[in-house]
Write a protein that holds these residues in place. Sequence first.
Motif, PDB file in Angstrom:
ATOM      1  N   MET A   1      55.714   4.300  76.203  1.00 20.43           N
ATOM      2  CA  MET A   1      56.238   3.039  76.675  1.00 20.43           C
ATOM      3  C   MET A   1      56.814   3.242  78.057  1.00 20.43           C
ATOM      4  N   SER A   2      56.029   2.999  79.042  1.00 20.24           N
ATOM      5  CA  SER A   2      56.542   3.261  80.376  1.00 20.24           C
ATOM      6  C   SER A   2      57.052   2.015  81.064  1.00 20.24           C
ATOM      7  N   SER A   3      56.769   0.837  80.530  1.00 19.96           N
ATOM      8  CA  SER A   3      57.333  -0.344  81.176  1.00 19.96           C
ATOM      9  C   SER A   3      58.801  -0.461  80.821  1.00 19.96           C
ATOM     10  N   GLN A   4      59.519  -1.137  81.681  1.00 18.47           N
ATOM     11  CA  GLN A   4      60.964  -1.192  81.556  1.00 18.47           C
ATOM     12  C   GLN A   4      61.475  -2.616  81.529  1.00 18.47           C
ATOM     13  N   PRO A   5      62.531  -2.880  80.717  1.00 22.85           N
ATOM     14  CA  PRO A   5      63.218  -4.141  80.884  1.00 22.85           C
ATOM     15  C   PRO A   5      63.878  -4.103  82.261  1.00 22.85           C
ATOM     16  N   THR A 130      55.598  12.424  68.232  1.00 23.82           N
ATOM     17  CA  THR A 130      54.811  11.191  68.149  1.00 23.82           C
ATOM     18  C   THR A 130      55.568   9.969  68.630  1.00 23.82           C
ATOM     19  N   SER A 131      56.866  10.106  68.854  1.00 24.34           N
ATOM     20  CA  SER A 131      57.652   8.957  69.309  1.00 24.34           C
ATOM     21  C   SER A 131      57.321   8.625  70.754  1.00 24.34           C
ATOM     22  N   SER A 132      57.444   7.354  71.064  1.00 21.65           N
ATOM     23  CA  SER A 132      57.204   6.877  72.422  1.00 21.65           C
ATOM     24  C   SER A 132      58.484   6.218  72.913  1.00 21.65           C
ATOM     25  N   PHE A 133      58.924   6.616  74.099  1.00 23.76           N
ATOM     26  CA  PHE A 133      60.190   6.124  74.611  1.00 23.76           C
ATOM     27  C   PHE A 133      60.027   5.498  75.987  1.00 23.76           C
ATOM     28  N   ILE A 134      60.927   4.573  76.335  1.00 22.67           N
ATOM     29  CA  ILE A 134      60.952   4.024  77.681  1.00 22.67           C
ATOM     30  C   ILE A 134      61.359   5.140  78.640  1.00 22.67           C
ATOM     31  N   ASP A 135      60.892   5.038  79.877  1.00 17.28           N
ATOM     32  CA  ASP A 135      61.168   6.067  80.860  1.00 17.28           C
ATOM     33  C   ASP A 135      62.557   5.953  81.490  1.00 17.28           C
ATOM     34  N   HIS A 136      63.065   4.737  81.591  1.00 14.76           N
ATOM     35  CA  HIS A 136      64.351   4.487  82.249  1.00 14.76           C
ATOM     36  C   HIS A 136      65.143   3.462  81.443  1.00 14.76           C
ATOM     37  N   ALA A 137      66.450   3.654  81.396  1.00 10.95           N
ATOM     38  CA  ALA A 137      67.305   2.637  80.802  1.00 10.95           C
ATOM     39  C   ALA A 137      67.192   1.366  81.635  1.00 10.95           C
TER      40      ALA A 137
END
Length: 142
Positions: A1-5, A130-137
């Motif tokens: 998940m590379s897109s960010q709020p 296997t988890s997918s994380f956002i790149d930036h808060a």
Amino acid sequence: MSSQPGGDNSWDVVLAHRTPDTRAPVRERFESAGVSPELVRSALADGGDEMFAAAAGGAADWAGPFGGPLAVALIAAEVSALTAHLTSRASAVRALAVEALLDDFSAVTVAARLGVSRQKVYDIARPNPTSSFIDHAPWRLP
């Protein structure tokens, strides 16, 4: 998940901390309550500070500026979902670091340095690749 709020207020970007398969139902709940992606983005960006201040202020219509009690409940749940995501992300990073420490040090040494039990060291060192994380808060744009 590379897109960010952040800058782009589309629902997929605002809900980037959610897995793609869960975004549609969340978006539908927000839309049915009249909540805009901009309002959610704002609450995520300040960690819910503004809503908390309003709630703690005790005014009769404190929830009004946020769309009412239903909107506040939904937005607060989203702040909680983001913080849970960030907690999981931090745990994954910690797991990788502890795993690396165990390559060079005994579990007893690592446990003593971290202030946890030896058994906890083994629990911590279980990364979830296997988890997918956002790149930036969301409050820190790249």
